[in-house]
Design a protein around this motif. Structure first.
Motif, PDB file in Angstrom:
ATOM      1  N   TYR A  89      41.746  97.969  43.783  1.00  0.00           N
ATOM      2  CA  TYR A  89      40.565  96.929  43.238  1.00  0.00           C
ATOM      3  C   TYR A  89      40.773  96.530  41.703  1.00  0.00           C
ATOM      4  O   TYR A  89      41.528  97.341  41.234  1.00  0.00           O
ATOM      5  CB  TYR A  89      39.496  97.436  43.369  1.00  0.00           C
ATOM      6  CG  TYR A  89      38.669  97.537  44.746  1.00  0.00           C
ATOM      7  CD1 TYR A  89      37.948  96.568  45.215  1.00  0.00           C
ATOM      8  CD2 TYR A  89      39.129  98.452  45.555  1.00  0.00           C
ATOM      9  CE1 TYR A  89      37.651  96.678  46.583  1.00  0.00           C
ATOM     10  CE2 TYR A  89      38.803  98.695  46.933  1.00  0.00           C
ATOM     11  CZ  TYR A  89      38.073  97.752  47.331  1.00  0.00           C
ATOM     12  OH  TYR A  89      37.417  97.777  48.736  1.00  0.00           O
ATOM     13  N   ARG A 181      32.585  90.868  47.099  1.00  0.00           N
ATOM     14  CA  ARG A 181      32.635  91.636  45.882  1.00  0.00           C
ATOM     15  C   ARG A 181      31.528  92.613  46.067  1.00  0.00           C
ATOM     16  O   ARG A 181      30.522  92.832  46.712  1.00  0.00           O
ATOM     17  CB  ARG A 181      32.153  90.959  44.478  1.00  0.00           C
ATOM     18  CG  ARG A 181      33.145  89.770  44.325  1.00  0.00           C
ATOM     19  CD  ARG A 181      32.756  89.220  42.951  1.00  0.00           C
ATOM     20  NE  ARG A 181      31.339  88.479  43.123  1.00  0.00           N
ATOM     21  CZ  ARG A 181      30.620  88.203  42.248  1.00  0.00           C
ATOM     22  NH1 ARG A 181      31.062  88.422  40.801  1.00  0.00           N
ATOM     23  NH2 ARG A 181      29.394  87.637  42.275  1.00  0.00           N
ATOM     24  N   ARG A 183      29.594  96.075  43.193  1.00  0.00           N
ATOM     25  CA  ARG A 183      29.463  96.309  41.827  1.00  0.00           C
ATOM     26  C   ARG A 183      29.087  97.767  41.883  1.00  0.00           C
ATOM     27  O   ARG A 183      28.448  98.443  42.732  1.00  0.00           O
ATOM     28  CB  ARG A 183      28.512  95.614  40.996  1.00  0.00           C
ATOM     29  CG  ARG A 183      26.853  95.756  41.559  1.00  0.00           C
ATOM     30  CD  ARG A 183      26.106  94.842  40.667  1.00  0.00           C
ATOM     31  NE  ARG A 183      24.828  95.152  41.187  1.00  0.00           N
ATOM     32  CZ  ARG A 183      23.719  94.205  41.070  1.00  0.00           C
ATOM     33  NH1 ARG A 183      23.918  93.170  40.305  1.00  0.00           N
ATOM     34  NH2 ARG A 183      22.582  94.421  41.642  1.00  0.00           N
ATOM     35  N   GLU A 199      32.327  95.261  38.153  1.00  0.00           N
ATOM     36  CA  GLU A 199      32.528  94.581  39.234  1.00  0.00           C
ATOM     37  C   GLU A 199      33.841  95.147  39.870  1.00  0.00           C
ATOM     38  O   GLU A 199      34.903  95.336  39.423  1.00  0.00           O
ATOM     39  CB  GLU A 199      32.720  93.069  38.930  1.00  0.00           C
ATOM     40  CG  GLU A 199      33.225  92.054  39.965  1.00  0.00           C
ATOM     41  CD  GLU A 199      33.708  90.768  39.203  1.00  0.00           C
ATOM     42  OE1 GLU A 199      33.267  89.700  39.711  1.00  0.00           O
ATOM     43  OE2 GLU A 199      34.477  90.729  38.596  1.00  0.00           O
ATOM     44  N   VAL A 201      36.446  93.832  42.624  1.00  0.00           N
ATOM     45  CA  VAL A 201      37.130  92.787  43.473  1.00  0.00           C
ATOM     46  C   VAL A 201      38.663  93.248  44.103  1.00  0.00           C
ATOM     47  O   VAL A 201      39.411  93.791  43.444  1.00  0.00           O
ATOM     48  CB  VAL A 201      37.353  91.550  42.611  1.00  0.00           C
ATOM     49  CG1 VAL A 201      37.960  90.603  43.608  1.00  0.00           C
ATOM     50  CG2 VAL A 201      35.989  90.932  42.049  1.00  0.00           C
ATOM     51  N   SER A 207      39.768  88.708  39.940  1.00  0.00           N
ATOM     52  CA  SER A 207      38.316  89.016  39.481  1.00  0.00           C
ATOM     53  C   SER A 207      37.686  88.027  38.727  1.00  0.00           C
ATOM     54  O   SER A 207      38.333  87.239  38.179  1.00  0.00           O
ATOM     55  CB  SER A 207      38.584  90.192  38.628  1.00  0.00           C
ATOM     56  OG  SER A 207      37.142  90.717  37.976  1.00  0.00           O
TER      57      SER A 207
END
Length: 209
Positions: A89, A181, A183, A199, A201, A207
Protein backbone atom coordinates in the motif's frame (compact mmCIF):
# COMPACT_ATOMS: atom_id res chain seq x y z
CA UNK A 1 3.06 -17.26 25.33
CA UNK A 2 3.50 -13.52 25.89
CA UNK A 3 0.63 -11.97 23.91
CA UNK A 4 2.18 -8.50 24.03
CA UNK A 5 5.33 -9.83 22.39
CA UNK A 6 3.28 -11.34 19.61
CA UNK A 7 1.97 -7.95 18.53
CA UNK A 8 5.48 -6.95 17.47
CA UNK A 9 6.75 -10.38 16.48
CA UNK A 10 4.03 -11.15 13.96
CA UNK A 11 4.37 -7.84 12.18
CA UNK A 12 8.15 -8.07 11.91
CA UNK A 13 8.57 -11.78 11.30
CA UNK A 14 10.90 -11.79 14.28
CA UNK A 15 10.57 -15.53 14.87
CA UNK A 16 10.47 -18.56 12.60
CA UNK A 17 7.29 -19.21 10.63
CA UNK A 18 6.52 -22.35 12.64
CA UNK A 19 6.76 -20.37 15.88
CA UNK A 20 4.43 -17.70 14.51
CA UNK A 21 1.84 -20.32 13.59
CA UNK A 22 1.97 -21.81 17.09
CA UNK A 23 1.84 -18.37 18.69
CA UNK A 24 -1.14 -17.30 16.60
CA UNK A 25 -3.03 -20.45 17.56
CA UNK A 26 -2.53 -19.56 21.22
CA UNK A 27 -3.48 -15.89 20.85
CA UNK A 28 -6.92 -14.77 21.94
CA UNK A 29 -8.36 -12.66 19.14
CA UNK A 30 -10.13 -10.45 21.69
CA UNK A 31 -8.09 -7.26 21.37
CA UNK A 32 -9.13 -6.15 24.85
CA UNK A 33 -7.19 -9.04 26.34
CA UNK A 34 -4.07 -7.94 24.49
CA UNK A 35 -4.31 -4.13 24.81
CA UNK A 36 -3.07 -2.24 27.83
CA UNK A 37 -5.68 -0.43 29.96
CA UNK A 38 -4.30 2.90 28.74
CA UNK A 39 -4.76 1.88 25.11
CA UNK A 40 -8.28 0.62 25.69
CA UNK A 41 -9.09 4.04 27.13
CA UNK A 42 -7.41 5.88 24.25
CA UNK A 43 -9.37 3.95 21.65
CA UNK A 44 -12.65 4.59 23.46
CA UNK A 45 -12.01 8.32 22.93
CA UNK A 46 -11.19 8.10 19.23
CA UNK A 47 -14.03 10.40 18.13
CA UNK A 48 -13.18 13.03 20.75
CA UNK A 49 -9.59 13.02 19.51
CA UNK A 50 -10.71 13.29 15.87
CA UNK A 51 -13.00 16.26 16.56
CA UNK A 52 -10.42 17.97 18.78
CA UNK A 53 -7.68 17.53 16.17
CA UNK A 54 -9.88 18.87 13.39
CA UNK A 55 -10.90 21.88 15.48
CA UNK A 56 -7.28 22.80 16.16
CA UNK A 57 -6.36 22.37 12.50
CA UNK A 58 -9.26 24.53 11.31
CA UNK A 59 -8.46 27.21 13.89
CA UNK A 60 -4.90 27.37 12.58
CA UNK A 61 -6.11 28.16 9.05
CA UNK A 62 -6.38 24.72 7.44
CA UNK A 63 -10.13 24.45 6.89
CA UNK A 64 -9.68 24.40 3.11
CA UNK A 65 -7.00 21.69 3.33
CA UNK A 66 -9.32 19.57 5.43
CA UNK A 67 -12.24 20.09 3.05
CA UNK A 68 -10.10 18.95 0.11
CA UNK A 69 -9.47 15.60 1.82
CA UNK A 70 -13.19 14.82 1.83
CA UNK A 71 -14.20 11.58 3.54
CA UNK A 72 -10.68 10.85 4.71
CA UNK A 73 -10.98 13.48 7.42
CA UNK A 74 -14.66 13.06 8.28
CA UNK A 75 -14.95 11.33 11.68
CA UNK A 76 -18.05 9.33 10.74
CA UNK A 77 -17.13 8.45 7.15
CA UNK A 78 -16.51 4.75 7.77
CA UNK A 79 -18.80 2.32 5.97
CA UNK A 80 -19.53 -1.38 6.36
CA UNK A 81 -17.09 -3.63 4.57
CA UNK A 82 -14.03 -5.74 5.03
CA UNK A 83 -10.55 -4.66 5.98
CA UNK A 84 -7.74 -4.10 3.50
CA UNK A 85 -6.53 -7.30 1.83
CA UNK A 86 -2.95 -8.42 2.10
CA UNK A 87 -0.61 -6.53 -0.20
CA UNK A 88 1.50 -3.42 -0.61
CA UNK A 89 0.00 0.00 0.00
CA UNK A 90 0.82 3.66 -0.29
CA UNK A 91 0.18 5.28 3.08
CA UNK A 92 -0.26 9.01 3.50
CA UNK A 93 -0.05 10.39 7.03
CA UNK A 94 -1.97 13.45 8.21
CA UNK A 95 -1.42 14.75 11.74
CA UNK A 96 -4.26 16.73 13.30
CA UNK A 97 -3.86 18.97 16.33
CA UNK A 98 -0.78 19.66 18.43
CA UNK A 99 0.05 18.24 21.83
CA UNK A 100 1.83 21.37 23.06
CA UNK A 101 2.18 25.07 22.45
CA UNK A 102 4.14 25.91 19.33
CA UNK A 103 3.35 22.62 17.62
CA UNK A 104 1.86 22.44 14.15
CA UNK A 105 -1.88 21.71 14.17
CA UNK A 106 -1.96 20.31 10.64
CA UNK A 107 0.84 18.35 8.98
CA UNK A 108 0.57 16.15 5.89
CA UNK A 109 3.30 13.94 4.49
CA UNK A 110 3.88 12.38 1.07
CA UNK A 111 2.85 8.75 0.70
CA UNK A 112 5.12 6.11 2.20
CA UNK A 113 5.37 2.38 1.53
CA UNK A 114 3.27 0.15 3.79
CA UNK A 115 2.27 -3.50 3.82
CA UNK A 116 -0.66 -5.55 5.02
CA UNK A 117 0.32 -9.20 5.53
CA UNK A 118 -1.36 -12.41 6.61
CA UNK A 119 0.68 -13.76 9.52
CA UNK A 120 -0.59 -17.26 10.32
CA UNK A 121 -4.18 -16.13 9.98
CA UNK A 122 -3.75 -12.78 11.73
CA UNK A 123 -3.46 -9.59 9.67
CA UNK A 124 -0.49 -7.33 10.33
CA UNK A 125 0.29 -3.76 9.31
CA UNK A 126 3.75 -2.34 8.82
CA UNK A 127 4.86 1.06 7.58
CA UNK A 128 8.04 0.29 5.65
CA UNK A 129 9.59 3.72 5.15
CA UNK A 130 9.80 7.01 7.02
CA UNK A 131 11.27 8.07 10.35
CA UNK A 132 8.22 6.97 12.38
CA UNK A 133 6.99 3.49 11.44
CA UNK A 134 4.00 1.84 13.14
CA UNK A 135 4.07 -1.97 13.13
CA UNK A 136 1.54 -4.30 14.67
CA UNK A 137 -1.44 -6.58 14.26
CA UNK A 138 -5.05 -6.02 13.20
CA UNK A 139 -7.64 -7.72 15.41
CA UNK A 140 -11.40 -8.00 15.16
CA UNK A 141 -13.00 -5.43 17.43
CA UNK A 142 -16.62 -6.10 16.51
CA UNK A 143 -17.74 -2.94 14.73
CA UNK A 144 -14.13 -1.93 14.07
CA UNK A 145 -10.84 -3.56 13.16
CA UNK A 146 -8.43 -2.69 15.96
CA UNK A 147 -4.74 -2.02 15.36
CA UNK A 148 -2.31 -2.72 18.21
CA UNK A 149 1.35 -2.07 17.68
CA UNK A 150 4.48 -0.19 18.53
CA UNK A 151 6.41 2.66 16.93
CA UNK A 152 9.78 2.06 15.30
CA UNK A 153 11.92 5.19 15.10
CA UNK A 154 14.78 6.30 12.87
CA UNK A 155 17.19 3.56 11.84
CA UNK A 156 15.92 0.99 14.34
CA UNK A 157 15.63 -2.45 12.75
CA UNK A 158 13.22 -4.09 15.21
CA UNK A 159 10.17 -3.07 17.17
CA UNK A 160 10.21 -3.26 20.93
CA UNK A 161 7.60 -5.46 22.57
CA UNK A 162 4.13 -4.03 22.86
CA UNK A 163 3.44 -3.06 26.45
CA UNK A 164 7.09 -2.55 27.40
CA UNK A 165 7.23 1.21 26.69
CA UNK A 166 3.94 3.10 26.89
CA UNK A 167 5.44 5.94 24.84
CA UNK A 168 5.83 3.55 21.90
CA UNK A 169 2.55 1.66 22.26
CA UNK A 170 0.00 2.42 19.54
CA UNK A 171 -3.71 1.73 19.29
CA UNK A 172 -6.12 2.61 16.53
CA UNK A 173 -8.81 1.40 14.18
CA UNK A 174 -8.79 0.54 10.49
CA UNK A 175 -11.89 1.78 8.70
CA UNK A 176 -13.26 1.17 5.22
CA UNK A 177 -14.02 4.40 3.34
CA UNK A 178 -16.02 2.59 0.68
CA UNK A 179 -14.09 3.75 -2.39
CA UNK A 180 -11.18 1.34 -2.52
CA UNK A 181 -9.47 3.16 0.33
CA UNK A 182 -9.08 2.53 4.02
CA UNK A 183 -7.75 4.63 6.84
CA UNK A 184 -5.96 3.89 10.07
CA UNK A 185 -6.92 6.34 12.81
CA UNK A 186 -4.61 6.66 15.80
CA UNK A 187 -6.10 8.71 18.67
CA UNK A 188 -3.87 10.58 21.09
CA UNK A 189 -0.48 9.32 19.87
CA UNK A 190 2.34 10.01 22.31
CA UNK A 191 4.26 12.13 19.81
CA UNK A 192 3.33 15.54 18.38
CA UNK A 193 -0.36 15.31 17.47
CA UNK A 194 -3.86 14.74 18.82
CA UNK A 195 -4.98 12.41 16.02
CA UNK A 196 -3.03 10.70 13.25
CA UNK A 197 -4.91 9.60 10.14
CA UNK A 198 -3.16 7.24 7.71
CA UNK A 199 -4.75 6.80 4.30
CA UNK A 200 -4.27 3.29 2.88
CA UNK A 201 -4.42 2.97 -0.90
CA UNK A 202 -3.30 -0.15 -2.82
CA UNK A 203 0.12 0.47 -4.33
CA UNK A 204 -1.26 0.08 -7.85
CA UNK A 205 -3.57 3.08 -7.30
CA UNK A 206 -2.34 6.65 -6.85
CA UNK A 207 -2.74 7.84 -3.24
CA UNK A 208 -5.01 10.84 -2.76
CA UNK A 209 -6.89 10.28 -6.01
Amino acid sequence: MNKAWLVAALALGACAHEDRVTAAAQLSLDWRRVATPADRERLSRWRTAFVEGLAQAKASGHAADIAREGRLLEPDAAVAGGGPPAGDYRCRVIKLGAKGKGGLAYVTYPAFDCRIADEAGIASFRKLTGSQRPVGVILDGGQKLVFLGTLVLGDEQRAIDYGRDAERDMVGAIENLGDGRWRLILPYPHYESVMDVIELVPATIKSGS
